[in-house]
Enzyme design. Structure first.
Site, mmCIF file in Angstrom:
data_model
loop_
_atom_site.group_PDB
_atom_site.id
_atom_site.type_symbol
_atom_site.label_atom_id
_atom_site.label_comp_id
_atom_site.label_asym_id
_atom_site.label_seq_id
_atom_site.Cartn_x
_atom_site.Cartn_y
_atom_site.Cartn_z
ATOM 1 N N CYS A 101 -8.441 -22.181 145.710
ATOM 2 C CA CYS A 101 -9.818 -21.842 145.370
ATOM 3 C C CYS A 101 -9.690 -20.518 144.630
ATOM 4 C CB CYS A 101 -10.637 -21.676 146.648
ATOM 5 S SG CYS A 101 -12.373 -21.409 146.295
ATOM 6 N N LEU A 208 -21.196 -21.706 139.301
ATOM 7 C CA LEU A 208 -21.005 -21.192 137.946
ATOM 8 C C LEU A 208 -22.095 -20.164 137.747
ATOM 9 C CD1 LEU A 208 -20.683 -24.642 136.113
ATOM 10 C CD2 LEU A 208 -18.818 -23.177 136.894
ATOM 11 N N PRO A 380 -16.697 -11.865 143.393
ATOM 12 C CA PRO A 380 -18.076 -12.353 143.254
ATOM 13 C C PRO A 380 -18.937 -11.853 144.408
ATOM 14 C CG PRO A 380 -16.472 -14.167 143.344
ATOM 15 C CD PRO A 380 -15.764 -12.927 143.757
ATOM 16 N N SER A 387 -21.440 -8.814 140.907
ATOM 17 C CA SER A 387 -20.026 -9.151 141.074
ATOM 18 C C SER A 387 -19.245 -8.020 140.400
ATOM 19 C CB SER A 387 -19.689 -10.477 140.405
ATOM 20 O OG SER A 387 -20.376 -11.534 141.039
ATOM 21 N N HIS A 406 -11.830 -10.987 148.347
ATOM 22 C CA HIS A 406 -12.129 -12.106 147.450
ATOM 23 C C HIS A 406 -13.621 -12.312 147.227
ATOM 24 C CE1 HIS A 406 -13.509 -14.463 150.799
ATOM 25 N NE2 HIS A 406 -13.406 -15.626 150.201
ATOM 26 N N GLY A 409 -18.103 -11.913 151.614
ATOM 27 C CA GLY A 409 -17.815 -12.330 153.000
ATOM 28 C C GLY A 409 -19.100 -12.672 153.739
#
Lengths: 484, 134
Positions: A101, A208, A380, A387, A406, A409
């Site tokens: 991912c 997206l 992001p 982001s 990443h 969260g």
């Protein structure tokens, strides 16, 4: 639950559960967070999961968690573990079911003023052209032989098929093709799940987004990455779909019965692991790499579809329709990498589960531009928040095996998020903020509401203050396209 | 008796299932999983899907059974509303799933995890906690 009194504060942004906290720990467990965030983290079982990771064979230095940490299964989300490549193990649960991912960012040649009146049209066209939603396959189906080529070659195969440019490949982690991949190690069942899923977004937190560059913190680096204030970019977040899920499930099932033979004792079966030098460990790495290639091919096909939508709507207005890759980075992977430990360079299998590789300048794995700037990393936020683009640092290489967080969260369960606001309310709030929403599922919108996540600004500040990543730009969402 | 309940979990889907015996536990867990992800059923008919599962240990059989059903659902675009067991042993089973065709689900189960998984005996029978990665 682990009591906070067992946790030592090392700096304002780093905490440690010492090795003597539990008898089976081989190394300490470290968490990047603020005092306030640590209090929230301690509310679920993620710290206990991090301690379980610290007990895995061959783990080196410490188990780590990033500030977006939350409870997962086996490893916590945001968890990092580096295993000695000779004596350690590889754990499919340390990568997760959605292998590779990841996040890709495309930069356009356009600015907010160019696109503001066409935003709704282009978002709608992207939503029409990129299949999304649970289990939904795409318009393209790949025959078994062709699928094997994609599994072995990843985005490189997409170049041969006309869905990528040569430049695209230079701006993907590993060039979009893991050399470890072997399609023969991927089950027919996994291939059956994936044969029509290349070029599909999926559901859940995958999305997206059309965004604009809101703020620039490092103008020199931003300029080198081709990014200016108010420039329009497109962010893609998805992974290896059903194929990756099946690869993980297949290998967890293969490893569990062999644990006692390997002398591996676990606190949680979902941490099932195989010695890296065992046939099962080697096979998993090859299958995982093939699933990673599938994910890179998936994000590449989605890029191709977005370029088509962009061209259809904006090209007809006489606008420049170029969309070039800034970078594509994975956040669910295990990789064999060389790192310096106690003054020696050693090979490690670095597991990152909901954590992003963030190599500092000079690393041989990076292209010439990123060797200069440090590797780009995308963090992001949520549908309604910013982001970030960061670059990796030397400090990250020394402290976290070249890793940062990443995303924001989750802080709220999906049930709790739905109790707090309906999908219609979330949609209305986003539209009031000027964000176009293309999502057929109210249910999905409610579950992924901005309030369901931690504050991404705080998460990124921890990473930046700890020196793990250098903030380059902040991005603001303009249009969100999601599956159900 | 209540068949199942969806519990709070920060990121994934956690379900508690109750039953009078193991066969009913498997049946209720199957129904819980597929009802929780809210299938978009198309058409009125049902069809039969053969399923087999085998495991080294007794408890893992439930996980393997559910993972097999998720795989079958994904590749055949269908949801399962019931199960009829043909054989049911400690380490293996064969059954027929009662399937209905779907056009997607509201939520996606990636896999059934072993994390926090347990089957316990109660006064009324059995209960199980299952966490699905979604």
């Amino acid at each position: 639950m682990i009591d906070l009194k067992n946790i030592k504060k090392l700096t304002d942004f780093l905490f440690e559960i010492p090795k003597d906290f539990r008898a089976d720990m081989r190394v300490p467990a470290r968490v990047y967070a603020t005092d306030k965030m640590l209090g929230q983290i301690a509310d679920d079982r993620s710290l206990e999961q991090l301690v379980n990771v610290a007990a895995l064979p061959g783990i080196c230095k410490y188990s780590l968690a990033m500030p977006d940490m939350h409870e997962g299964y086996g490893f916590p989300i945001g968890g990092v573990a580096a295993m000695d490549a000779d004596t350690g193990v590889v754990s499919p649960g340390g990568v997760g079911y959605d292998i590779n991912c990841g996040v890709r960012l495309l930069r356009s040649a356009l600015f907010f003023e160019d696109i503001k009146d066409l935003l709704r049209s282009v978002a709608h066209q992207i939503n029409r052209d990129v299949p999304s939603g649970v289990g939904r396959g795409g318009d393209l189906e790949f025959a078994p032989q062709e699928l094997d080529l994609i599994l072995n070659k990843g985005a490189r195969r997409m170049l041969a098929l006309g869905y990528a440019t040569k430049r695209d490949l230079e701006y993907i982690e590993e060039g979009g093709c893991s050399r470890w991949a072997d399609a023969a190690k991927v089950s027919d069942r996994a291939k059956r799940r994936g044969h029509d899923q290349i070029g599909t977004l999926g559901s859940g937190n995958h999305f997206l987004e059309i965004q604009k560059v809101e703020e620039i913190y490092e103008p020199n680096i931003a300029a080198k990455l081709g990014l200016k204030k108010d420039q329009i970019v497109v962010m893609i977040h998805t992974g290896s779909r059903g194929l990756g899920h099946q690869v993980c499930a297949d290998y967890v099932k293969k490893m569990i019965p062999k644990l006692s033979e390997w002398g591996i004792e676990l606190n949680d079966k979902e941490l099932a692991a195989a010695p890296l030098n065992s046939p099962e460990g080697k096979d998993y790495l090859k299958a995982m790499a093939a699933a990673a290639n599938f994910a890179w091919a998936n994000r590449q096909m989605i890029t191709h579809l977005i370029r088509g939508a962009w061209d259809r709507i904006l090209g007809s207005e006489g606008l420049d329709t170029g969309l070039e890759l800034v970078y594509d980075v994975a956040h669910n992977m295990a990789k064999i990498e060389e790192h310096e430990v106690d003054g020696k360079k050693i090979k490690l299998c670095v597991h990152r589960k909901g954590a992003t590789r963030a190599f500092g300048p000079g690393r041989a794995e990076l292209n010439a531009l990123h060797q200069e700037t440090g590797q780009p990393v995308f963090i992001p936020g949520t549908m309604g928040t910013s982001s970030y683009l960061l670059v990796g640092t030397d400090e990250a290489m020394a402290a976290t095996f070249g890793t940062v967080c990443h995303g924001a969260g989750r802080r709220m369960s999906r049930k709790a998020a739905k109790r707090k606001a309906t999908g219609a309310e979330v949609r209305k709030n986003l539209e009031q903020m000027g964000i176009v929403v293309e999502c057929a599922s109210s249910h999905g919108l409610a579950e992924e509401a901005p309030d369901a996540y931690k504050d991404v600004d705080e998460v990124v500040e921890v990473v930046a203050h700890a020196g793990l990543g250098q903030k380059v730009i902040k991005l603001k969402p303009l249009a969100v396209i999601k599956g159900g | 008796m209540k068949k199942y309940e969806i519990l709070e979990h920060r990121a994934d889907l956690k379900i508690k299932v109750w039953a009078k015996d193991r066969q009913e536990l498997f049946c209720n867990a199957l129904k819980a999983a597929f009802e929780a992800i809210e299938p978009n059923i198309v058409g009125a008919g049902t069809r039969v899907r053969k399923i087999r599962a085998a495991s080294e240990d007794e408890n893992s059989l439930l996980i393997d059974f559910l993972n097999e059903a998720i795989y079958l659902s994904d590749v055949n675009n269908e949801t399962y509303i019931d199960v009829k067991f043909e054989s049911f042993a400690r380490h293996g089973l064969a059954a027929e799933l009662v399937a209905r065709p779907v056009k997607g689900f509201k939520q996606e189960i990636k896999a059934v995890t072993h994390h926090g998984f347990k089957i316990e005996k109660t006064e009324k029978g059995l209960e199980a906690d299952i966490i699905f990665d979604i």
